[in-house]
Design a protein around this motif. Structure first.
Motif, PDB file in Angstrom:
ATOM      1  N   GLY A  19      33.413  31.830  39.834  1.00 60.15           N
ATOM      2  CA  GLY A  19      33.353  32.775  40.938  1.00 60.15           C
ATOM      3  C   GLY A  19      32.013  33.475  41.029  1.00 60.15           C
ATOM      4  N   ILE A  20      31.928  34.398  41.974  1.00 56.35           N
ATOM      5  CA  ILE A  20      30.720  35.182  42.204  1.00 56.35           C
ATOM      6  C   ILE A  20      31.028  36.645  41.931  1.00 56.35           C
ATOM      7  CG2 ILE A  20      29.004  35.914  43.910  1.00 56.35           C
ATOM      8  CD1 ILE A  20      29.365  33.327  45.359  1.00 56.35           C
ATOM      9  N   GLY A  21      30.156  37.299  41.185  1.00 56.84           N
ATOM     10  CA  GLY A  21      30.278  38.727  40.929  1.00 56.84           C
ATOM     11  C   GLY A  21      29.198  39.498  41.676  1.00 56.84           C
ATOM     12  N   PHE A  22      29.614  40.381  42.575  1.00 61.50           N
ATOM     13  CA  PHE A  22      28.682  41.236  43.312  1.00 61.50           C
ATOM     14  C   PHE A  22      28.624  42.589  42.617  1.00 61.50           C
ATOM     15  CE2 PHE A  22      30.003  38.169  46.493  1.00 61.50           C
ATOM     16  CZ  PHE A  22      28.833  37.890  47.170  1.00 61.50           C
ATOM     17  N   SER A  48      35.528  35.873  44.666  1.00 60.52           N
ATOM     18  CA  SER A  48      34.494  36.878  44.443  1.00 60.52           C
ATOM     19  C   SER A  48      35.110  38.143  43.865  1.00 60.52           C
ATOM     20  CB  SER A  48      33.760  37.219  45.752  1.00 60.52           C
ATOM     21  OG  SER A  48      33.194  36.059  46.339  1.00 60.52           O
ATOM     22  N   TYR A  66      33.931  42.375  43.000  1.00 60.23           N
ATOM     23  CA  TYR A  66      32.958  43.377  43.422  1.00 60.23           C
ATOM     24  C   TYR A  66      32.965  44.512  42.402  1.00 60.23           C
ATOM     25  CZ  TYR A  66      33.815  40.808  47.735  1.00 60.23           C
ATOM     26  OH  TYR A  66      33.974  39.817  48.666  1.00 60.23           O
ATOM     27  N   HIS A  94      30.679  36.603  35.786  1.00 60.64           N
ATOM     28  CA  HIS A  94      30.961  35.446  36.627  1.00 60.64           C
ATOM     29  C   HIS A  94      29.883  34.372  36.528  1.00 60.64           C
ATOM     30  CE1 HIS A  94      33.787  38.358  38.273  1.00 60.64           C
ATOM     31  NE2 HIS A  94      34.436  37.343  38.809  1.00 60.64           N
ATOM     32  N   LYS A 106      37.124  33.646  55.512  1.00 59.06           N
ATOM     33  CA  LYS A 106      35.792  33.543  54.941  1.00 59.06           C
ATOM     34  C   LYS A 106      35.056  32.361  55.567  1.00 59.06           C
ATOM     35  CE  LYS A 106      36.361  35.590  50.365  1.00 59.06           C
ATOM     36  NZ  LYS A 106      36.233  35.353  48.917  1.00 59.06           N
ATOM     37  N   ARG A 123      31.463  30.245  45.179  1.00 56.50           N
ATOM     38  CA  ARG A 123      31.981  30.950  46.354  1.00 56.50           C
ATOM     39  C   ARG A 123      33.447  30.608  46.604  1.00 56.50           C
ATOM     40  NH1 ARG A 123      32.122  34.680  50.572  1.00 56.50           N
ATOM     41  NH2 ARG A 123      32.560  33.654  52.543  1.00 56.50           N
ATOM     42  N   GLU A 177      29.092  39.715  53.327  1.00 52.65           N
ATOM     43  CA  GLU A 177      29.040  38.860  52.135  1.00 52.65           C
ATOM     44  C   GLU A 177      28.499  37.480  52.484  1.00 52.65           C
ATOM     45  OE1 GLU A 177      32.250  36.596  49.306  1.00 52.65           O
ATOM     46  OE2 GLU A 177      32.742  38.632  49.951  1.00 52.65           O
ATOM     47  N   ILE A 179      25.239  35.361  50.887  1.00 47.80           N
ATOM     48  CA  ILE A 179      25.314  33.988  50.376  1.00 47.80           C
ATOM     49  C   ILE A 179      24.334  33.094  51.120  1.00 47.80           C
ATOM     50  CG2 ILE A 179      26.821  31.997  50.069  1.00 47.80           C
ATOM     51  CD1 ILE A 179      27.526  34.305  48.262  1.00 47.80           C
ATOM     52  N   ALA A 200      40.079  42.567  44.611  1.00 47.04           N
ATOM     53  CA  ALA A 200      38.844  42.042  44.027  1.00 47.04           C
ATOM     54  C   ALA A 200      37.868  43.131  43.626  1.00 47.04           C
ATOM     55  CB  ALA A 200      38.169  41.102  45.020  1.00 47.04           C
TER      56      ALA A 200
END
Length: 763
Positions: free
Chosen positions: A519-522, A707, A709, A546, A676, A703, A600, A604, A753
């Motif tokens: 996954g993606i960590g913001f 995700s 946050y 992530h 998304k 992605r 978001e 990306i 999330a």
């Protein structure tokens, strides 16, 4: 001199001359001809002037001012080099000048807020008093044969009609704000047009009927006579003359005649709010409307009332514009004045929205929700929380004072203080931004400042008669602004002092056995270098992060808008294998990029573009320290990620050139499902390197995995032994932060999330 001595024909002429020249000098010359030219890319107000000074002289005190990457756009936005003058060097050198300029900007903003509270109360209550007088005239005719009944009915009307009707109109006015400036203007534009023409026609009638020579009374000789016989009582009158330049005309909500006690209180929405309303209307439309329509029509209206009063020297409480209306048209006049009073207040309310919106971007006001009411004009906004607070304060003014004179005194003080702030900042704009001779700047300051200081001194003489309420509003609003700015700066300084170097995250990963999850960590942080303390605290206690990590920082710069092609700065942290990126999102004080649901996806897409151009054209796109790349308009010819809508349009023209990686994902945000955007990778792209394609595929896979946050929740705690002022400011800041109606990062983040990491900041 007794109050009754003022009721002479000569005094009416003198006051009319004052009103004419005040309207001409301040509204026509100062604002319409000079100040409107100092707009900040279409935005006006004291904050816009402050942003111009920050860009053209190093006077900024905001946290982002020292960040080279963030200020890169600002440097490019200045098309010509500013000359290094002695005045510029002196202002940039002394820190006290920086604090003074910021204080002036906030002080002017507070005056706009005060004006938005007082002007609706003043205009609506005055029109409601006209309703009471109209009903009194009708009932006087009915009960003419019964004086006792007539007197009791008159007292009942005076007690029960003006205040309740004013409150009802005020509630309706503020409830109407969510429709937006354009819709309100369309609804009420005919009313305002009819009202202006009607008032001018009545003024013309009164001029010819009562005193056609009133036009000659605009001579400055009458001002000289007034000053020659000046005393304390006469000087107080000037505090009310300033109301003739109150508020702000615009395309739709142009002007109105506030039907107050006597000629001292004739006024219309103009001048100061006119400048602050630039975000809602174009500069050209405001200028043309004021010069060609508002100014001449109002002069006719003022002259007509002065002509009537010069021949009807009656008790002050009956010297009202409605009395000069021919009896057959009087009731129509009352209806028009009632409707136009509500619309006329619109200018000050929208000006307040614009100023607060600008203060939000500069971290000088608690977070509130801002709603854009127009898709084409960015400056047309609506702030619900502020709207309801203004309504409550306006209702409080009407219910507490129940006196037009007291409300007018407070309004006059708010107007003249705002004008003085604009004059002070404009003198700096002339010297530092327009680069005129210091003598020109000094002449502007002295000429207009001297006149406004004279009016200010007259307003202060009425301090005990209602003007004190403005000071209460000033103390409350200024305390909130200063405490929020102070708390925000202290929190930012704490983050800077406690950040860890990026090498720490890279070096500690093998030692702690940190695992990488799909996954993606913001990570949302205010700092643009290093790793925020809250995330290092999180990693230490939970050694995992992530597959792709993106550190996102929002930075406002002192410009109204930043174009999409200049918005995103992307950089890489550590080796490519770690897949850690930094994204700095630059925005102006009127941008609202966080309100969009596809934010978001934009990040990306920007990172995909960064990966594609990193090895191809880095020299032309890199920032001065060679760590960040500006993305958004590089023309990659299909070498970056392509969104789903672009894929569909492409497949119509060219079959099977781009293949999807996976199906559309859906996530829930606040109970509302949103789709998304699916990103695709071009199949046939000979220019794309193998390593770039691999990294883009890994980004797409991350992605699709989901995700998370990460937000830092810093709680300010005052260190023991701190002074009382510091404790008080932090207490107000914590109270404001706790009661904010808007989250720190308003990105419609799904609650499932969201990961909030608490930190205690001891200052």
């Amino acid at each position: 001199m007794q109050e009754g001595d003022l009721l002479s024909e000569e005094v009416v002429y003198e006051l009319f001359s004052f009103i004419f020249w005040t309207l001409t000098i301040i509204s026509l010359i100062k604002y319409a001809s000079i100040v409107l030219k100092a707009d900040d890319e279409g935005e006006g107000g004291t904050v816009a002037l402050y942003s111009l000074l920050c860009r053209n002289a190093k006077v900024g005190l905001l946290p982002c001012d020292s960040t080279n990457e963030v200020m890169l756009y600002e440097e490019r936005s200045c098309s010509k080099m500013k000359t290094d003058s002695r005045a510029r060097r002196a202002i940039e050198k002394h820190k006290i000048c920086h604090y003074l300029i910021l204080f002036l900007a906030l002080f002017g903003s507070c005056m706009t807020i005060g004006d938005a509270v007082l002007t609706p109360a003043l205009s609506v209550y005055s029109a409601s008093s006209g309703v009471q007088r109209s009903l009194t005239d009708i009932l006087d005719d009915i009960y003419a044969s019964s004086p006792n009944t007539q007197q009791s009915v008159t007292k009942a009307l005076k007690r029960y009609v003006p205040v309740p009707s004013a409150c009802v109109i005020l509630v309706g006015l503020f409830m109407l704000q969510n429709c937006g400036t354009r819709k309100i203007g369309i609804m009420f534009a005919p009313i305002i047009a009819v009202w202006l023409l009607f008032a001018a026609a009545v003024g013309t009638y009164n001029i010819f009927y009562w005193d056609v020579k009133i036009i000659c009374k605009i001579s400055p000789i009458y001002i000289y006579k007034f000053i020659k016989n000046i005393d304390l009582t006469r000087w107080r009158l000037l505090g009310s003359v300033i109301l003739c330049v109150a508020g702000g005309p615009s395309t739709f909500t142009t002007a109105m005649w506030l039907t107050l006690q006597d000629v001292r209180y004739c006024c219309f929405p103009g001048s100061e709010a006119m400048f602050a309303d630039l975000g809602h209307f174009s500069k050209k439309s405001i200028k043309i409307t004021f010069i060609c329509l508002i100014y001449p029509l109002l002069l006719l209206c003022y002259a007509g009332q002065a002509a009537y009063m010069s021949k009807n020297l009656i008790a002050p409480e009956f010297n009202h514009l409605s009395q000069s209306i021919p009896r057959g048209c009087r009731h129509l006049f009352i209806v028009l004045s009632l409707l136009s009073s509500a619309v006329g207040s619109q200018a000050t309310i929208t000006a307040c929205f614009s100023i607060i919106n600008q203060c939000l971007a500069l971290n000088c006001f608690p977070r509130v929700k801002v709603i854009h009411t127009s898709k084409t004009i960015h400056g047309q906004i609506y702030i619900p929380d502020v709207n309801w607070l203004l309504m409550i304060f306006s209702l409080t003014v009407v219910l507490a004072f129940r006196d037009l004179v007291k409300i007018g005194n407070a309004t006059g003080l708010a107007i003249i203080c705002g004008m003085l702030v604009t004059t002070s900042l404009m003198s700096l704009i002339i010297a530092l931004y327009w680069e005129k001779n210091l003598m020109v700047s000094a002449c502007f300051l002295v000429c207009f400042g001297f006149l406004e200081v004279a009016y200010l001194s007259a307003c202060l003489l009425q301090f005990h008669k209602g003007a004190w309420y403005l000071v209460v509003l000033l103390v409350v609003s200024m305390t909130i602004m200063l405490s929020w700015h102070y708390g925000t700066v202290k929190k930012y300084e704490f983050d800077l002092q406690n950040k860890v170097p990026t090498e720490w995250l890279i070096d500690i990963s093998p030692g702690l056995g940190i695992s990488r999850v799909p996954g993606i960590g913001f990570i949302y942080t205010d700092i643009v270098a290093g790793i925020p303390a809250f995330f290092s605290h999180f990693i230490t206690n939970l050694p995992a992060f992530h597959q792709v990590l993106i550190l996102v920082s929002f930075k406002y710069i002192p410009v109204p808008y930043v174009p999409e092609s200049e918005r995103y700065l992307i950089g890489r942290i550590g080796p490519k294998d770690y897949k850690i990126y930094r994204c700095i999102v630059r925005s102006g004080y009127c941008d609202h990029i966080r309100d969009t649901g596809d934010f978001e996806e934009n990040i990306i897409r920007s990172i995909g573009e960064f990966i594609s151009i990193e090895q191809n054209d880095i020299e032309s796109m890199v920032s001065p320290d060679e760590t960040m790349i500006v993305v958004g308009n590089s023309g990659l010819d299909g070498n970056a990620l392509v969104a789903l809508d672009e894929v569909e349009s492409c497949m119509v023209n060219n079959e099977s050139q781009i293949s999807p990686v996976d199906e559309t994902l859906e996530s829930s945000s606040g109970g509302n499902k949103r789709k998304k955007v699916r990103f695709m990778l071009p199949e046939n792209s000979p220019k794309m390197q193998v390593s770039v394609r691999k990294e883009l595929l890994e980004l797409i896979e991350a992605r699709e995995s989901g995700s998370a946050y990460f937000l830092g929740q810093s709680h300010l705690v005052v260190r023991g032994g701190s002074n009382y002022l510091k404790r008080f400011l932090i207490m107000v800041y914590r109270f404001s932060e706790k009661n904010c109606r808007e989250s720190p990062v308003a990105l419609k983040i799904p609650h499932a999330a969201l990961v909030e990491v608490g930190m205690v900041c001891t200052i």
